[in-house]
Structures are given as structure tokens and as C-alpha cells.
Motif scaffolding. Structure first.
Motif, PDB file in Angstrom:
ATOM      1  N   MET A  76     -18.456  -4.053   2.108  1.00 43.06           N
ATOM      2  CA  MET A  76     -19.224  -4.173   3.357  1.00 43.06           C
ATOM      3  C   MET A  76     -20.414  -5.098   3.169  1.00 43.06           C
ATOM      4  O   MET A  76     -20.754  -5.887   4.062  1.00 43.06           O
ATOM      5  CB  MET A  76     -19.688  -2.789   3.813  1.00 43.06           C
ATOM      6  N   ASN A 134     -19.170  -8.580   3.219  1.00 43.96           N
ATOM      7  CA  ASN A 134     -18.761  -8.939   4.582  1.00 43.96           C
ATOM      8  C   ASN A 134     -19.922  -8.999   5.567  1.00 43.96           C
ATOM      9  O   ASN A 134     -19.715  -9.339   6.726  1.00 43.96           O
ATOM     10  CB  ASN A 134     -17.725  -7.930   5.099  1.00 43.96           C
ATOM     11  N   PRO A 140     -23.081  -0.130   8.296  1.00 40.66           N
ATOM     12  CA  PRO A 140     -22.123   0.787   7.664  1.00 40.66           C
ATOM     13  C   PRO A 140     -22.314   0.876   6.144  1.00 40.66           C
ATOM     14  O   PRO A 140     -22.120   1.933   5.557  1.00 40.66           O
ATOM     15  CB  PRO A 140     -20.763   0.169   7.994  1.00 40.66           C
ATOM     16  N   ARG A 193     -13.917 -15.876  -0.646  1.00 41.38           N
ATOM     17  CA  ARG A 193     -13.216 -15.241   0.482  1.00 41.38           C
ATOM     18  C   ARG A 193     -12.367 -16.253   1.225  1.00 41.38           C
ATOM     19  O   ARG A 193     -12.701 -17.428   1.299  1.00 41.38           O
ATOM     20  CB  ARG A 193     -14.218 -14.658   1.489  1.00 41.38           C
ATOM     21  N   GLU A 249      -9.078   8.081   1.698  1.00 39.56           N
ATOM     22  CA  GLU A 249      -8.577   8.994   2.728  1.00 39.56           C
ATOM     23  C   GLU A 249      -7.304   9.699   2.275  1.00 39.56           C
ATOM     24  O   GLU A 249      -6.861  10.643   2.926  1.00 39.56           O
ATOM     25  CB  GLU A 249      -8.336   8.244   4.039  1.00 39.56           C
ATOM     26  N   ASN A 287     -11.427  -8.059   2.399  1.00 38.28           N
ATOM     27  CA  ASN A 287     -10.914  -7.175   3.461  1.00 38.28           C
ATOM     28  C   ASN A 287      -9.779  -6.310   2.927  1.00 38.28           C
ATOM     29  O   ASN A 287      -9.660  -5.137   3.274  1.00 38.28           O
ATOM     30  CB  ASN A 287     -10.429  -7.998   4.641  1.00 38.28           C
ATOM     31  N   SER A 299       0.815  -1.210   0.000  1.00 32.58           N
ATOM     32  CA  SER A 299       0.000   0.000   0.000  1.00 32.58           C
ATOM     33  C   SER A 299       0.850   1.262   0.000  1.00 32.58           C
ATOM     34  O   SER A 299       1.789   1.389   0.777  1.00 32.58           O
ATOM     35  CB  SER A 299      -0.905  -0.021   1.243  1.00 32.58           C
ATOM     36  N   LEU A 303     -11.165  -3.691   0.679  1.00 32.65           N
ATOM     37  CA  LEU A 303     -11.797  -2.654   1.496  1.00 32.65           C
ATOM     38  C   LEU A 303     -10.735  -1.730   2.090  1.00 32.65           C
ATOM     39  O   LEU A 303     -10.876  -0.505   2.098  1.00 32.65           O
ATOM     40  CB  LEU A 303     -12.620  -3.322   2.605  1.00 32.65           C
ATOM     41  N   ARG A 304      -9.659  -2.321   2.544  1.00 31.76           N
ATOM     42  CA  ARG A 304      -8.594  -1.519   3.159  1.00 31.76           C
ATOM     43  C   ARG A 304      -7.965  -0.588   2.128  1.00 31.76           C
ATOM     44  O   ARG A 304      -7.757   0.595   2.387  1.00 31.76           O
ATOM     45  CB  ARG A 304      -7.533  -2.453   3.739  1.00 31.76           C
ATOM     46  N   GLN A 315     -21.583  -6.391   6.656  1.00 29.57           N
ATOM     47  CA  GLN A 315     -21.577  -5.190   7.517  1.00 29.57           C
ATOM     48  C   GLN A 315     -22.639  -4.229   6.962  1.00 29.57           C
ATOM     49  O   GLN A 315     -22.335  -3.234   6.313  1.00 29.57           O
ATOM     50  CB  GLN A 315     -20.193  -4.536   7.491  1.00 29.57           C
ATOM     51  N   HIS A 329     -10.392   2.150   1.195  1.00 26.53           N
ATOM     52  CA  HIS A 329     -10.501   3.141   2.262  1.00 26.53           C
ATOM     53  C   HIS A 329      -9.292   4.072   2.264  1.00 26.53           C
ATOM     54  O   HIS A 329      -9.421   5.292   2.327  1.00 26.53           O
ATOM     55  CB  HIS A 329     -10.618   2.434   3.613  1.00 26.53           C
ATOM     56  N   ASP A 330      -8.104   3.482   2.173  1.00 28.09           N
ATOM     57  CA  ASP A 330      -6.889   4.300   2.233  1.00 28.09           C
ATOM     58  C   ASP A 330      -6.754   5.191   0.997  1.00 28.09           C
ATOM     59  O   ASP A 330      -6.258   6.308   1.085  1.00 28.09           O
ATOM     60  CB  ASP A 330      -5.655   3.413   2.402  1.00 28.09           C
TER      61      ASP A 330
END
Lengths: 547, 494
Positions: free
Chosen positions: A391, A394, A399, A453, A372, A361, A340, A364-365, A396, A368-369
Motif C-alpha cells: 500500500m 502504491n 489504508p 512497477r 483471508e 498489485n 493463486s 498485495l492480492r 494508498q 491479502h488472499d
């Protein structure tokens, strides 16, 4: 007769200009428009409007973001962009004529051409040209009218368009003469007062130079931020002083000055070929045009991991990775997915690869990064959508609903968000919860990725990517992409111990009639201890050894 | 004349129709499901209006409500619309009138969105505590929950008597940098510390409005200080000098594991610019972290764990709570270290001790592992009676999800803490009143105007909350200048 001729000639030139602009952005460089769109998320809500106008230049930001949302469809974005250029040219012409500037029509193309130039810099935002148009509009509307209202107009204009209010002030100055001088102080005072009282969270440099004119705050490009703001008033002023000037000397000198005062690194990056190709790959990935990625890669190589990630993803999506991986530049062990990197672009191919692999996951990470890392703090439609999808997969759901609610306030993501919301809707009773799970499990993409997954929960370790891909594949042997990536990673790492097992998996589960050409080449290269002229894998190994 | 009277009557009827409870509402014998869940919570006098909505946090279409809030000791106000929208002044007056009593809510709501049929629910109550909460509000950091990139971080302060939130320092001021660990001295922001990481970073100490930026990194201290805690006399600040890292899970149960590769405790003397070190607080083979001074300042509490090969051995990180004496006059530490809570023995991890400022209680976090509990789903708040040293889990305030990062109000009666109970991902702030018996009341979510909309559109997690006695006066422009000029006060080791 001459007037009519001139009128039609001018109109013809304008039409040609607009068409050329449209064709450039719609056909030649639509991927830059796509890049701009993926770094924002325009919302149709009063809160979003209030948020935007709460900083200096906010109204220009809002209008520019409104326009940029249409870059989602580059052909439509190119039309609107051409409209902005036309507005800029027309307003420039009107302002120049109003101030009796000779060669007004010719000079009216200065700002659009400079905008075209600086738009090649990926940090450039549409806030700047929109603010410039608004300044020109106000200058034209004000014309030679009374100065007194400018005591109010200037501070308001600063708040709505930012420091490009100076274009307005200087155009009024050249219209009204030296008695307008006090308003230079009004302009400066407005900026300083706003900085002190209204912008506690911004440094002075941004209050003076612009908050959102560039993607990265605190970045200063004097040629653009100062040069473009003053060039038209300078040209008018010079014609007032040198009344007989026929040749646009001042314009040439000014444009040269803008070019020279622009940092060489910035200049070098404007329309540079590597950036062009990488943004194109980013755009093609987003639109899943895998064959186009491969076709472009056959013509031009950019020796970066991003390029390798993109090409390998495209090869995997078209079932060609096993055969052709090493026919293209491989940056090293990071050629499939990168570790990353904290910026808003580099991780896109890796994020997409993780998603399609079923490493939800990790996708998603990265998503997200990436989001941001948009330093302006804006959200991205594409990334918000991807985050919501991860999400959903997963489980979730709460959210996910937050993100879907956001996307429902947009034009282009709304339909998808409503569909996704219907997919995950459930009451509190057991039956409707079970129905929801059935729906998602049956979904062509989400259901498949749930099955792909990783079954075990362990700590991600970038250094053991090969093992993670192997585990992913062993968890579901129908995950052909995981198999391809497993073998590909083993070859990139040069891990001979794992290679035999990997090739056996490929033979058993790959569905190949014979060993893929890429694997065959690698095996021969290993047998020849790397001495195999013409072998793409041997070239890769030699390059890695030299590094 | 007649027409005028008719007009007056018309408007009077119209006005009455707008402000009276819906007629023909069908009574149901259950309390309404509201968001946030404020049923039976205990609130302080003058808290911001406890606005709420009917339904859950994710309901798409709101249902109109009409709510009558009546005090057991007098007073009545109305809130109506898509959420129970109470006037701030009227609400404050109601709470004042009913201190020590109850506010009873009668809720009428549409049976379904845009329906003409109304339901009247069974009344529910909020209790108004006898204990005041006079602190101005809370400070906290807002940060998108997640992974490696902090994003649009900001430190904010919120007036808890209204809905006013103001930014103290945001990412627009210090682009690309991380900052946190803002810590007042026992809620008094006249002494305030915070940390900025990244290029130009440093540790901020602000005393009576004057900013000083220091660099706590020396040959003897491996990193800048964070996780600060002030000594009650305001001269010393304890920090943990550490390096924090993240690893990520591949499955779906947890996204992230946070750990420290090293951590030692240092105490900074703000008067002499010296760092006080002690071998007990920088033991080789151990990590000392999360310091906190006792109410009288004579003891320094902290968590300690054996060093492990993290992240590989992340399951082995078990923290114990220890105590060491501290003499504020000499700046010297005691020779003996007591273990109050033994993580290794209990196979648990105890972190983030927070003694109450009156010395009566100590609340800490317990989880199965880790020295960074906010990412542990099983992190819960526990309380120790400082008279008897008896401990118990605060089951009355814990949830099935993470509870962590807590701080006391200045009168040691109220607690603010972070919790992921709402959706498991976005940490929010909750308040509870701690009684004489150490029991907490049912926690309530930080009130917001139109809470469902607010929290639905909030993409930040709240963390590091603390009460602030007064509004924090912080010159962000000066902070920006000081961060940029990178001039730092050099510290010495005593």
C-alpha cells in the motif's frame, strides 16, 4: 538417601527432557514455530483480549497466542515452549502424586510426549497444551477439596479453557469417587448451555470438541481431542482398580488407542518429510536465507510447485537462476509463480516473488488472499506488514496507516511500523506531500519497486505470465529479476517464438560475460530436438511431454 | 464540622471544574475539522449519538474535547473526552425535542495533544429531520475488501438507535463458504432471503421464522439465484441466476474488475416452489441482472447488457434498465419490454435500480461500464422521478469515489448506501434523507462510539446494506444444521 537420589534423578531427567525439547524446536524444527507465528497476530490491546475471551476456550487461546508471538524468534519460542512442556510434566506429576498413582513420575511424561507428537501436525495450535496445563493446574489446586464450588468452577473453566474442562472433571472424579458423578452432568450441561445461549455462531461439534484447538475449525482429531483429555484420569483410575499393577499396560494400550483413532491422513502428515521441507523453505524465504534454500534443495526435492517457486526465487535472489534453474526440479509452467490457491501457505513464494519483481498489485492480492485464508479469521503479522508495504508503494496511505496501527500494538512488528509511519507521514499541504513522495522514492526498497512497477494498467492473466514478465522488464531494464523470470518462464512454457528475443534481452541487459550455462543447455537441447542426454532442460521437456 | 464543609466544597468545585467548559479557550473563526464529517448533516430523531473526534480519521494522538450540544428548540447535553461521547438517552431526548430544528455544537478542543491550551471553534449544526426513521436498523455484510478469498465474512444487524451490532451468520458458522444477498421484503425481515455458496450451499427463504433451503439450479437455470428482490405481496422473489468472476489489474489505479459470464432473471414462487421463467429475462446474447419490483408489484425492473467476451472485453459491458410487466395473480410476465435507461446509447452502464416503496422515486447506479458497480471508482447514484421520468445525478450525495448499493427505509424517506469516499478502499455506510423534491441531504457515516478508533480498527468493508423494520430473528444454529444436512427443497419450472 534413596529419596534424595530419586529427587536428583527426577530433576536430572526433567532437565534433560526440557533441554531436548528446546534443542528440537530451536534447531531441528524451528520452521514449524515460525509457521505458527505467521498465522496469528497477537495485539496488546483490551479489545483483543475481550475478543478472545468472548468464546469458549478464549483465555487459553489468549495465553497461547501470547506465547506464540515469541515464535517470531524461534530460539525464544523454543524456550517458552520448553517451559510449557515442563509445566505440563510438573503439573501431571503433581496431580498423579496427589491421587496416589504409582509410577507417577514415569506417567508424568505421557502428556508432554503426546503433545510433542501432535505438534508435528501443522493444524495443531498451542491453545490445546495451554488449556491442558490450565486444567491440570486447577485439578491440582482443587485436589481432594470440597465438590460444591465445582458447580461454579466447571462452567467458568469451560469458558476459559474449552472442552478440556473434561480433564479437570475426570481428574476430580478419580479423586473424589462416584459421588462426583453429578458433576459429569454439570460439565455436559455447561457445554450445552454455552452452545445454546452464548455460542450462536458455532456448531455443536465445536462447542463440544473445541473452537480453537486446531487451526481449521470443525476439524476433529479424536486421538488428540479425546485421547489426550482422558488418558491421565484413565491411568489413575486403572491403578485404583488394579492396585498391584506394576507394568504400564493401560498406558501402552491407551497410547496405542490414541494413535489408532487418529485418522491415517493426519498420522501420515505428522512430521512428514515433505511438509518439513516446505515449511523450512517458507521459513527461509521469510528470513531471506536464499543460500540455505538452495543448499537444502540440493539434498532433498519435494515435487511440488511450492518447492519450485521457493528454489527459483532463491536462485534469482543469488543471481543463479539463469545458470541453474533446470538443475532443480521444475514443476512446470507454474514453477516460478503459482496460480493463486486458496489456502494460507501455498502462495507465499509467489507473493514474495511478485513483491521483489515489482508486481506490487499481484503481491498485495496474494498477501491479502493468504491472510483471508487463515480460516480461524486471525491476521498474520508477516502478511499485514507485506500488505502495508504494498500500500505504501502504491500510495494508498490511509489504508496503510490502518495496518501500521495494528502492527504498532505488537512487540516484534512495532519498530518497523513506527518507522514506516514516519516515512509516510505528511500534512495536507503540498510541500509536505511532496516531501513524503521524495522520501518514499528514495527508499532503498520501496523506491526501487516503484520504479520497477508495471507502467501499463492491464488485466492480469496467469496464462500469459511470460508476456507480463517481459512487459515488466521492458518497463525498466534495470529490473534484472524480471529479466531472469522472463527468460525462465519462456523456457518453462517451451515458447520457442519468444525464446530468441528473450535470449537477446539476456545478452544485452543481463550483464553476463558469456551465455549462462542454463541458457546454453536449453539452446543445445532445442538444436538437438530434445535428444541431449544429460541435459537438465531436455529432462524437463521430456517430463512435460509425458505429462 | 468545619472540615466536613471544606470537603463538601472541595468536591463541589471539583465536580464543577469537570463539567464546565474550559475557560480561557482561544476563539477561532472556523468550524472544527471533525471525523466523521457531521457538519450540516441531517439526522433522524432517535438516531444513535453522533459521536465525533477532532481531526482526521488517521490522527494518531487524540485531542481532548469538550462539546456542548444545544437544541434550537431546547435542551442541552455535554460530550467530552477523546471524542464527543454523548449519553444515548440524553441524546435521544435532545433529538426528540428538536425535531424539525437544529442541534448546535460548540466545540472546545486542546490546541494540540496533551496541551494545556484550548481552542473554541465556530459553532456548527446538525439538522434534525421532520421525517422519522422508525426502522430498527440496518443489516449488512462485512467482508474484507479484496480479491478472491472472502475471508471472515459475516452478516450483521445494527440497531441504528444505539451502537448494538449483532451477528446473524458468520464464517465461524459456515467455515469456508461465501454468503450474501440477504434481502428482507421492503425492510420487513419476517420475509427474508439469503444465499450461501460453496459446499452445502443453497438459497434460504425465511418466512415468519421458518427456514426453507432451496436449490434453484435446474436443467433450465444455470446457477443458483442471487441479487434478490421481493415482490411486495411477499409471495415471489426475483433473483439473478449468474456466475460472477474477478480479474485483477497490474497497475495502481484499480485492484479488481468483477464481471458475470452469464446472468438470467428468475422469479421464485414461495408458495408453489416453482420458478417462473420468461424468454425476455433469459435472452441468449444478453445478461439480465439486478431485478427489482415496482412499489405496486406490477412491473419488474432489471438491468440488461449484451454478452461480451469478458474479461477481455470488460470495457464493453454497458447495462440498460428495462421494465417488464408482471401479474402477481397469474405469475405471468408482460409481452412488452420497455427501456427506461439506454446504456448502449449513452455509453454508460445503469444498474441496481431501487424504486422507493411509495413509488415516487427510483435511485440507481450509473458508471462508465460494468454490471458490478461497487468496484467502479466512477459509480454514482442517480435518481429518476417516477412521475416525469426525469433523471439527474445526485451530486449532493455523491463523492469522487464509488457510491453504490443503496436501499430505502420503510417510509421511503431515508436512503442507506455504500461509499468508498473515506479512504478509497473500505466501503462504509452512509445515510441521507430524501426530500419531497428528490434531493438528498448531506450524507452521514453510520455513527459509532469512538468513531475514529472504531473505523481505524475495522478491516472489513460494509456491503449489501438494507434497512430492517424490526430486529431480525434468525436461528443461526438451525441454519448451520440445514447447511450441513444439505437437504434442499427441489424447485420446478412452471
Amino acid at each position: 538417601m534413596n529419596k534424595a537420589k530419586t529427587k536428583y534423578l527426577s530433576a536430572g531427567v526433567e532437565v534433560l527432557f526440557v533441554v531436548a525439547i528446546y534443542l528440537f524446536w530451536a534447531i531441528v524444527y524451528p520452521h514449524l514455530l515460525s509457521y505458527q507465528e505467521q498465522n496469528q497476530l497477537f495485539l496488546f490491546s483490551s479489545d483483543y483480549f475481550i475478543h478472545d475471551i468472548s468464546v469458549a476456550g478464549g483465555l487459553a487461546d489468549y495465553i497461547s497466542e501470547f506465547i506464540v508471538q515469541f515464535f517470531y524468534l524461534p530460539w525464544l519460542g523454543a524456550i517458552l515452549l520448553a517451559g510449557v512442556y515442563l509445566a505440563m510434566q510438573t503439573l501431571s506429576w503433581s496431580v498423579l502424586k496427589q491421587r496416589n498413582c504409582r509410577l507417577a513420575f514415569l506417567y508424568s511424561f505421557i502428556l508432554p510426549l503426546l503433545t510433542l507428537y501432535f505438534m508435528g501436525f501443522i493444524q495443531f495450535t498451542m491453545s490445546y497444551p495451554v488449556a491442558l496445563c490450565m486444567a491440570l493446574l486447577m485439578a491440582w489446586l482443587s485436589g481432594k477439596k470440597s465438590m460444591i464450588p465445582d458447580i461454579v468452577v466447571i462452567p467458568l473453566l469451560y469458558w476459559t479453557i474449552g472442552p478440556l474442562v473434561w480433564t479437570y472433571t475426570l481428574l476430580r472424579f478419580v479423586a473424589k469417587g462416584w459421588r462426583y458423578s453429578p458433576f459429569v452432568l454439570v460439565t455436559l450441561g455447561s457445554q450445552l448451555a454455552a452452545y445454546y445461549f452464548l455460542l450462536p455462531q458455532y456448531p455443536l461439534s465445536e462447542a463440544m470438541g473445541g473452537i480453537n484447538y486446531l487451526q481449521t475449525p470443525n476439524l476433529f482429531v479424536p486421538g488428540m481431542q479425546i485421547g489426550m483429555a482422558v488418558i491421565l484420569p484413565l491411568v489413575i483410575f486403572s491403578h485404583q482398580i488394579f492396585k498391584n499393577m506394576r507394568f504400564p499396560v493401560v498406558v501402552i494400550v491407551a497410547m496405542l488407542g490414541i494413535w489408532l483413532t487418529t485418522d491415517s491422513e493426519v498420522r501420515g502428515s505428522i512430521y512428514d518429510k515433505s511438509t518439513f521441507e516446505l515449511l523450512r523453505q517458507d521459513y527461509l524465504i521469510r528470513n531471506e536465507k536464499w543460500n540455505d534454500i538452495i543448499a537444502n534443495a540440493e539434498k532433498f526435492t519435494v515435487n511440488t510447485p511450492f518447492w519450485s517457486n521457493s528454489v527459483n526465487l532463491a536462485l534469482a535472489q543469488t543471481g543463479q537462476l539463469a545458470d541453474r534453474q533446470f538443475s532443480f526440479y521444475q514443476s512446470g509452467p507454474n514453477a516460478l509463480v503459482m496460480a493463486s490457491i486458496r489456502d494460507n501457505t501455498s502462495d507465499f513464494p509467489s507473493m514474495e516473488a511478485f513483491f521483489r519483481l515489482g508486481m506490487v498489485n499481484s503481491s498485495l492480492r496474494y498477501a491479502h488472499d493468504l491472510q483471508e485464508s487463515i480460516v480461524s479469521g486471525r491476521k498474520s503479522g508477516w502478511l499485514t506488514k507485506r500488505i502495508a508495504e504494498c500500500m505504501i508503494i502504491n500510495g494508498q496511505y490511509n489504508p496503510a496507516i490502518k495496518h501500521l496501527n495494528l502492527l504498532k500494538k505488537t512487540i516484534f512488528y512495532r519498530a518497523w511500523a513506527c518507522e514506516a509511519e514516519t516515512l509516510i507521514q505528511a500534512g495536507n499541504d503540498k510541500s509536505s506531500i511532496q516531501q513524503r513522495e521524495k522520501r518514499i522514492n528514495a527508499h532503498q526498497v520501496y523506491g526501487k519497486l516503484r520504479r520497477f512497477r508495471l507502467k501499463e494498467d492491464f488485466l492480469y492473466n496467469y496464462g500469459e505470465m511470460d508476456k507480463m514478465f517481459g512487459l515488466l522488464f521492458s518497463g525498466n531494464v534495470k529490473n534484472k529479476m524480471a529479466l531472469d523470470y522472463f527468460v525462465a518462464q519462456v523456457l518453462l512454457n517451451g515458447n520457442m517464438q519468444l525464446l530468441q528475443g528473450a535470449l537477446q534481452c539476456a545478452q544485452q541487459y543481463g550483464g553476463y560475460y558469456g551465455m549462462p550455462a542454463g541458457y546454453m543447455d536449453a539452446v543445445k537441447c532445442i538444436q538437438a530436438k530434445g535428444d541431449l542426454p544429460g541435459s537438465p532442460y531436455a529432462d524437463y521437456v521430456a517430463r512435460m511431454r509425458n505429462q | 464540622m468545619f472540615r466536613r464543609y471544606i470537603t463538601y466544597i472541595f468536591f463541589a468545585v471539583l465536580f464543577a471544574a469537570c463539567t464546565s467548559a474550559p475557560e480561557d479557550a482561544v476563539k477561532v473563526n472556523k468550524t472544527p475539522k471533525i471525523y466523521p464529517d457531521y457538519v450540516d448533516v441531517t439526522i433522524p430523531v432517535d438516531i444513535a449519538p453522533m459521536d465525533f473526534c477532532i481531526g482526521s480519521s488517521t490522527d494518531d494522538e487524540p485531542r481532548e474535547m469538550y462539546v456542548m450540544a444545544k437544541g434550537s428548540k431546547g435542551g442541552e447535553i455535554i460530550g467530552k473526552g477523546e471524542y464527543a461521547d454523548f449519553d444515548i438517552d440524553e441524546w435521544h431526548e435532545l433529538t426528540r425535542q428538536n425535531r424539525g430544528g437544529d442541534i448546535i455544537f460548540t466545540v472546545y478542543a486542546e490546541s494540540a495533544p496533551s496541551s494545556s491550551k484550548w481552542i473554541q471553534y465556530k459553532d456548527f449544526r446538525m439538522h434534525v429531520s421532520n421525517y422519522k426513521l422508525d426502522d430498527y436498523g440496518v443489516t449488512y455484510r462485512r467482508i474484507p475488501p479484496g480479491y478472491e478469498v472472502g475471508g471472515n465474512i459475516g452478516i450483521y444487524q445494527r440497531d441504528i438507535h444505539s451502537f448494538d451490532e449483532t451477528a446473524m451468520l458468520t464464517e465461524s458458522a459456515v467455515v469456508g463458504q461465501c454468503f450474501n444477498c440477504h434481502t428482507p421484503n421492503r425492510t420487513d425481515p419476517r420475509q427474508f432471503t439469503a444465499q450461501v455458496r460453496g459446499e452445502g450451499g443453497g438459497t434460504l427463504i425465511q418466512i415468519n421464522g421458518k427456514q426453507e433451503w432451496i436449490d434453484t439450479k435446474t436443467d433450465s437455470t444455470k446457477a443458483a439465484g442471487s441479487y434478490a428482490y421481493w415482490h411486495p405481496d411477499g409471495r415471489y422473489v426475483a433473483y439473478a441466476a449468474n456466475s460472477v468472476h474477478q480479474s485483477f489489474f497490474t497497475g495502481t489505479k484499480k485492484p479488481i474488475e468483477v464481471y458475470h459470464k452469464f446472468s438470467n432473471i428468475i422469479v421464485y414462487d414461495t408458495r408453489t416452489h416453482e420458478l417462473l421463467l420468461d424468454p425476455a429475462l433469459e435472452t441468449p446474447g444478453s445478461l439480465e441482472i439486478f431485478p427489482a419490483f415496482s412499489a405496486d408489484g406490477k412491473t419488474l425492473y432489471y438491468s440488461t447488457s449484451d454478452a461480451c467476451d469478458v474479461p477481455r472485453e470488460y470495457l464493453k459491458v454497458k447495462c440498460s434498465v428495462c421494465a417488464i410487466g408482471f401479474d402477481a395473480k397469474t405469475g405471468k410476465f408482460g409481452s412488452k419490454v420497455d427501456t427506461l435507461l439506454n446504456g448502449k446509447k449513452d455509453n454508460m452502464s445503469y444498474v441496481q435500480v431501487r424504486p422507493s416503496y411509495d413509488g415516487r422515486w427510483m435511485i440507481y447506479v450509473r458508471c462508465s461500464r460494468s454490471n458490478f458497480p461497487i468496484v467502479q471508482p466512477d459509480a454514482d447514484l442517480w435518481i429518476m422521478d417516477m412521475k416525469t421520468h426525469q433523471v439527474r445525478e445526485m451530486k449532493e450525495i455523491n463523492s469522487r469515489r464509488t457510491e453504490s448499493y443503496h436501499n430505502w427505509s420503510s417510509n421511503s424517506r431515508w436512503l442507506v448506501f455504500s461509499s468508498k469516499r473515506d479512504d478509497g478502499m473500505y466501503t462504509k455506510l452512509y445515510f441521507t434523507c430524501i426530500g419531497n423534491d428528490g434531493r438528498g441531504t448531506k450524507p452521514f457515516l453510520l455513527p459509532q462510539r469512538n468513531p475514529r478508533k472504531y473505523y481505524m480498527e475495522m478491516f472489513d468493508a460494509y456491503n449489501v446494506p438494507d434497512f430492517t423494520k424490526t430486529k431480525v430473528e434468525f436461528d443461526s444454529h438451525e441454519a448451520i444444521r440445514k447447511i450441513k444436512d444439505q437437504k434442499r427443497t427441489t424447485v420446478k419450472i412452471r
